[in-house]
Design an enzyme around this catalytic site. Structure first.
Site: not given
Ligand code: HEA
Ligand code: HEA
Ligand SMILES: [Cu+2]
Ligand code: CUA
Lengths: 543, 286, 296
Positions: A87, A116, A152, A179-180, A263, A265, A267, A278, A312-313, A338, A341, A460
């Site tokens: 997923h 282009d 993942w 590709s990326s 990380h 990634e 962003y 924007s 931080h992960h 952030t 922004k 999780r």
């Molecule tokens: C961009 C990234 C992205 C997006 C878009 C989503 C979208 C969603 N994610 Fe995902 N998710 C991750 C990134 C993302 N996730 C990541 C990185 C993890 C961590 C994996 C790991 O631990 O290794 C994770 C893990 C994760 C978990 C935890 C699993 C676990 O720890 O075991 C769960 C559980 O609820 C979850 C739920 C969902 C749901 C319900 C959506 C929904 O928003 C999805 C909605 C979309 C659809 C449903 C498809 C469209 C509709 C159809 C196909 C029609 C049919 C529909 C029905 C029959 C109802 N995700």
């Molecule tokens: C789009 C993707 C995205 C983005 C933008 C962010 C943004 C941030 N993430 Fe997140 N993060 C993930 C995707 C993302 N993360 C994913 C996928 C994981 C799990 C991966 C995995 O384990 O599978 C993860 C996990 C993750 C962890 C690890 C958790 C753990 O496993 O224990 C941490 C810890 O520091 C963290 C921190 C942050 C912080 C500080 C930001 C900051 O950038 C957020 C900054 C924004 C704000 C704070 C809000 C707006 C600000 C204001 C309104 C200003 C005023 C605010 C203050 C002064 C507080 N993230």
């Molecule tokens: Cu991070």
């Protein structure tokens, strides 16, 4: 067509016969498989991303189905782990990243007045690697040993226990990485070399800026991911000891290398959404973007900081105190740019004159819900507290808030914003609003309870849970099914719009600014063959 | 694999059944929990306090920021006749303000966080050392100085109920998935040091009430510690918190905190028993 | 693909229409990776690599031939040239980051994990509970003496033997290619031909000597890919470098063939420069290797 004078500089020569000059190549294969037109390739990317979103979403539905109530009802734990891993891989590498490249392909040349993308054949190459990469990855679902099930993040030693699917997943990642990288090179070169004369860097639309920074991040981190998974491969097959203490390596070393990629990634997944928001907010607030230059610098700072926060992960791996302290502080610092922004977007709405068409709705939801995800991110950065949050549903809630109402809403907002420009037709706005409102409600029902689950102690990546977590999981699953079903409205709305509908004006949105709106709707197959003239650029410039 | 034929009907039954059981949720389990437990160690309570502090800061910021947004959404909409003020495009002054204020807030958050972190890392003066080894999918506890060692695995009844198609209503299983055969026995009022390692893959030992979560990594030893408050004996439950394969969800932890006297008696009995068993073993072998 | 002479106006940006090579390349990589999967999972022998490799070679040949023809037809204006340059530059930067991952692994092992295994810092319990009597240091194949000879011992290749000679070879090749470049700019085709040939010959010589060194490491020193973390980092770094030198030398050879055919002008010779940049990149990586892998 908007009038534009011939400038001496940028015209276009096409390779093939001149008859095809103003339309697509004849023949399906010629156009869609061997084509080089940025709009066609953008379309391919977007269709691909949409298909992957549905595949990844179906996997999420299986996850939510199994978690609907405690006890194992439907799937084997191993298959559940595969669903979680696949997923995430499908959503990140298959849905969000290709969607960004697709939007970049469509919009960047239009926005900077280029004929282009700079390297059109490589553009086609970078797209066509993806279907093959995902054939490899999704193919693992159909082999006896099952799909990758180590998350993942592919942490060793667990991922090294993977069966026949292991090398397939690794090579799939190599192909996606290639590709990326090619996509990113194309964006950088287009932005640096193909801008119309007069389109200075600080006149570029924010979407171009955020994509430029994204492209830098991609080039700097995708090869590192390739290196990390290559080491996994050699540890598994060729007896190297990178991640084994017995030979002098360390499993945690993998985590460092992975998150050095991982990380930045995240962003990569969000910066283009910042760009789209924007673009949308000024259009519908009828007011130029507040603090354009600051926005550029804030984006660059986020890009820079993203390279020094990766650990931080890994707060629970037993890093030295100084390391934990460093990564806590740098991570907290990201809240500052952030925040800038978020405040600038708010200031753009301030004293505006807002209307709430579908793109604006998505952008506003983005502001609120992304911020909530950011706040939980900030909480995660606080190391002692992270000891309680790490690897729980609190983290799952955090990243879905930034990814789903963050990245995905950004993509959807962008599509609803530019779709009339692409097709020449206005879509059914009422339907799009239904899509928006139902999504916005269900996404919170889906992910907000996961905060509670995590805090109450639910780890999780588990297929079954203790009974005290039953209630919120039930709510979350219902929200999940609702959200999933509602997503069907999205392709429906797009399909209708492609088929027909009310003619869109060239400008589409009354107070849209930018070069793309100076072109007719639909944008002609070849646009800006002669660069837009200075007055056109000035007219398009929104700041 | 997913059993396709019955999936849809099963999903529907689950939906109906789940709703029914949610509505009739037995009062026995802590339903609808919203927050983290404050826990039973001074550290866990500090961390809880830290968690609440940053939470309220975030709420305050959210109220301020969302407040302005909502105000704009209400006030500056065209339908109420708002006219855009296109001159409002830049202001170095406010931009400096909203850069500096978050920095100040972050510093205010970082100071207690850093203090707590430093205390957490202080493993000196521990009175009891236990080596914990993680396996796929069980825990081994070694009381290094007392020569006591045993394994701890998921309780039988949970294990039976968690099988696919077990037919058991898991709500009837006491402490479903959070019970073990041999709990980890520790004294209260004592600083206990844990030495964590693993045999196969990475696991993580986590008990929320103790606010201890640390990875158990093959080939390395990680340290952690806790000191349960003297007036808080009891059973504290946790789970493995790092994906470790098929049964990651099924390797719980139960900490049995006893008074110092009870613990002393228990460990003595255990030591004697294990010594007897091992001499018996050597005798029969020899 | 027909190219009409009236279309090459030096003011226009050349946008190719339709090309089979990208899809051929995608298929090639897919087939190649499938071959690798078949081989690694022991579903097939090493021959599985062949089809993919052949299609890939075909693709490179075809794609480059197309681009070279277009270039010779004068379709590329200066702006196109600049796109190519930028593309090449960023490609090389991505390659640098690929090597950075492996250098990172090397530094991490040397500075952190090896001392930690032996109890450095807060990891004092590692040697007490897990790895008694491990003597850290570099080179090492870890506390379990993984790989190497039967008894776990192995020796390493001293920096100031063959590696130093190899360094001289690569540095010299860096000089020869620069001379060739100057000659190209000055229109001295003879010097260009000779020094370019010298460059790729030096490149192939380097690869030959590396192969020689590998043979010795495996047979006489007990230094193998599986010899703990030292063997892992040593062979992965020098191996990927060697692969890049080989690719670079082949590219030099192709460029040389083009020079012999009279391609490139003093003012316009992107193909030459791209390969030269690549060659310098390979050179610089080697210096890093020499210092951090062989020397200190
Ligand atoms: C961009 C990234 C992205 C997006 C878009 C989503 C979208 C969603 N994610 Fe995902 N998710 C991750 C990134 C993302 N996730 C990541 C990185 C993890 C961590 C994996 C790991 O631990 O290794 C994770 C893990 C994760 C978990 C935890 C699993 C676990 O720890 O075991 C769960 C559980 O609820 C979850 C739920 C969902 C749901 C319900 C959506 C929904 O928003 C999805 C909605 C979309 C659809 C449903 C498809 C469209 C509709 C159809 C196909 C029609 C049919 C529909 C029905 C029959 C109802 N995700
Ligand atoms: C789009 C993707 C995205 C983005 C933008 C962010 C943004 C941030 N993430 Fe997140 N993060 C993930 C995707 C993302 N993360 C994913 C996928 C994981 C799990 C991966 C995995 O384990 O599978 C993860 C996990 C993750 C962890 C690890 C958790 C753990 O496993 O224990 C941490 C810890 O520091 C963290 C921190 C942050 C912080 C500080 C930001 C900051 O950038 C957020 C900054 C924004 C704000 C704070 C809000 C707006 C600000 C204001 C309104 C200003 C005023 C605010 C203050 C002064 C507080 N993230
Ligand atoms: Cu991070
Ligand atoms: Cu053990 Cu997860």
């Amino acid at each position: 067509m908007a009038e534009h004078a011939h400038t001496a500089h940028a015209g276009v020569t096409h390779g093939a016969d001149h008859d095809a000059h103003h339309g697509p190549a004849h023949g399906f294969i010629q156009r869609w498989v061997m084509g080089t037109n940025h709009k066609d390739i953008g379309t391919l990317y977007l269709i691909f991303a949409c298909v992957m979103f549905f595949i990844g979403g179906t996997m999420a539905m299986i996850i939510r189905l199994e978690l609907f109530k405690p006890g194992l009802q439907f799937v084997d734990p191993m298959f559940f782990n595969s669903m979680t891993s696949m997923h995430a891989l499908v959503m990140i590498f298959g849905a969000v990243m290709p969607a960004w490249v697709g939007l970049a392909n469509w919009m960047i040349p239009l926005q900077v007045g280029a004929p282009d993308m700079a390297l059109p054949r490589m553009n086609n190459f970078s797209f066509w690697l993806l279907p093959f990469a995902f054939t490899l990855l999704l193919g693992t679902l159909f082999i006896p040993s099952g799909a990758p099930a180590g998350g993942w993040t592919l942490y060793p030693p667990l991922s090294l226990q993977g069966g026949d699917s292991f090398p397939m997943a690794i090579f799939a990642i190599h192909l996606m990485g290639a590709s990326s990288i090619m996509g990113a090179i194309n964006v950088i070169v287009t932005l640096m070399n193909m801008r119309a004369p007069g389109m200075t860097l600080l006149r570029m639309p924010m979407f171009c800026w955020t994509w430029l920074i994204t492209a830098y991040l991609l080039i700097l981190v995708m090869p590192v991911l390739a290196g990390a998974v290559t080491m996994l491969l050699t540890d598994h097959f060729f007896g190297t000891s990178f991640f084994s203490a017995a030979g002098g390596g360390d499993p945690v070393m993998y985590q460092h290398i992975f998150w050095f990629f991982g990380h930045p990634e995240v962003y990569i997944l969000i910066l283009p959404a910042f760009g789209i928001v924007s673009e949308i907010i000024p259009t519908f607030a009828r007011k130029p973007l507040f603090g354009y230059e600051t926005m550029v610098y804030a984006t660059a700072s986020i890009g820079f900081l993203s390279f020094i926060v990766w650990a931080h992960h890994m707060f629970t791996v037993g890093m030295p105190l100084a390391g934990q302290m460093f990564f806590m502080l740098t991570t907290m610092l990201i809240a500052v740019p952030t925040g800038v922004k978020v405040f600038n977007w708010t200031a753009t709405m301030w004293k505006g004159s807002m209307t709430f068409e579908p793109p604006m709705l998505f952008a506003i939801a983005f502001l609120f819900l992304f911020s909530i995800g950011g706040f939980s991110g900030l909480m995660l950065a606080i190391v002692p507290a992270d000891f309680q949050y790490q690897d729980t549903y609190f983290v799952v809630a955090h990243f879905h808030y930034v990814l789903v109402p963050g990245s995905i809403f950004g993509i959807m907002g962008g599509v609803y914003y530019w779709l009339p420009k692409w097709t020449g037709n206005m879509y059914n706005q009422a339907l799009a609003k239904w899509h928006f409102w139902l999504s916005a409600i269900f996404v919170n029902v889906l992910f907000f309870p996961q905060h509670f689950l995590g805090l109450a102690g639910m780890p999780r990546r588990i297929p079954d849970y203790a009974t005290q977590f039953a209630d919120w999981n039930l709510v979350s699953s219902i929200g999940g099914f609702g959200f999933g079903l509602v997503q069907l409205l999205f392709p429906l709305c797009i399909w209708q719009c492609v088929r027909g509908g009310e003619r869109a004006t060239d400008k589409v949105w009354e107070s849209a600014h930018g070069l793309e709106w100076e072109l007719p709707s639909p944008a002609p197959y070849h646009s800006w063959e002669t660069a837009p003239s200075m007055p056109v650029i000035a007219h398009g410039a929104s700041h | 694999m997913l059993r396709k034929s019955s999936t849809l009907t099963a999903a529907l039954t689950a939906l109906v059944g789940g709703l029914a059981s949610a509505l009739a949720a037995p009062a026995a389990h802590a339903a609808w929990a919203l927050n983290m437990p404050p826990g039973v160690t001074a550290m866990s309570q500090r961390i809880y306090g830290l968690h609440m502090t940053i939470f309220w800061w975030c709420v305050a910021i959210a109220i301020a920021v969302f407040g302005v947004m909502i105000y704009s959404l209400v006030k500056f909409r065209r339908s109420v006749g708002a006219v855009p003020d296109s001159t409002l495009v830049h202001s170095t002054k406010v931009e400096i303000i909203w850069t500096v204020i978050p920095v100040i807030i972050l510093v205010i958050m970082a100071v207690p966080a850093a203090r707590t972190l430093i205390q957490l890392e202080d493993t000196s003066n521990t009175e009891l050392t236990v080596k914990i080894t993680a396996y796929q999918w069980k825990w081994q506890y070694d009381y290094l100085d007392q020569g006591v060692s045993y394994f701890s695995t998921l309780a039988r009844d949970s294990d039976a109920a968690r099988q696919l198609e077990s037919g058991t209503d898991v709500f009837t299983v006491p402490h479903y998935l959070l019970n073990v055969d041999h709990p980890f026995v520790v004294p209260v009022g004592t600083k206990v040091r844990l030495l964590l390692t693993a045999q196969d893959v990475i696991h993580a030992w986590w008990v929320p009430d103790l606010a201890v979560k640390k990875d158990a990594i093959p080939g390395f030893v990680n340290e952690a510690w806790f000191e349960i408050q003297a007036d808080k004996p009891g059973l504290y439950r946790g789970q493995c918190a790092e994906l470790c394969g098929r049964d990651h969800g099924f390797m719980p932890i139960v900490v049995d905190a006893r008074s110092k006297e009870d613990f002393a008696a228990w460990i003595k009995a255990q030591a004697a028993e294990q010594k007897q068993a091992s001499t018996a073993l050597t005798r029969s072998a020899g | 693909m027909s190219i009409k002479s009236d279309t090459h106006d030096s003011n226009t940006y050349y946008i190719p229409h339709g090309s089979p090579w990208p899809i051929v390349g995608s298929v090639a990589l897919f087939v190649l990776m499938w071959g690798a999967v078949l081989f690694l999972n022991e579903w097939a022998s090493a021959w599985a690599f062949l089809p993919g490799a052949l299609i890939l070679a075909f693709m490179f040949f075809g794609w480059f031939a197309t681009v070279i023809n277009e270039n010779e037809a004068g379709l590329f204006n200066l702006q196109v040239d600049k796109s190519f340059r930028m593309g090449m530059m960023w490609f090389i930067i991505s390659e640098v980051m690929f090597f950075a991952a492996f250098f990172g692994a090397l530094f991490y092992a040397r500075v952190l994990s090896v001392p930690w295994i032996a109890g450095a810092g807060t990891k004092i319990f590692n040697p007490l509970l897990l790895w008694q009597g491990y003597n850290p240091g570099w080179p090492t194949n870890g506390p379990a003496k993984v790989g190497g000879f039967e008894d776990g011992s192995f020796s390493i290749i001293p920096a100031f033997g063959l590696p130093a000679i190899n360094t001289m070879i690569l540095l010299t090749s860096g000089v020869t290619i620069t001379i060739a470049h100057h000659a190209l700019r000055a229109g001295k085709r003879n010097i260009l031909t000779i020094f370019l040939a010298a460059t790729f010959l030096l490149g192939f010589l380097f690869v030959g000597l590396q192969a020689e060194e590998y043979g010795e490491a495996y047979k006489e020193l007990g230094l193998k890919l599986s010899t703990g973390i030292y063997g892992s980092t040593f062979f992965m770094l020098t191996g990927f470098h060697g692969l890049h030198v080989t690719i670079g030398a082949i590219m030099l050879l192709i460029i040389w063939l083009r020079v012999v055919r009279g391609h490139f002008t003093p003012g316009r010779h992107f193909g030459f420069e791209a390969v030269a940049w690549y060659w310098h990149f390979v050179d610089v990586v080697w210096l890093g290797l020499f210092v951090f892998v062989y020397w200190i």
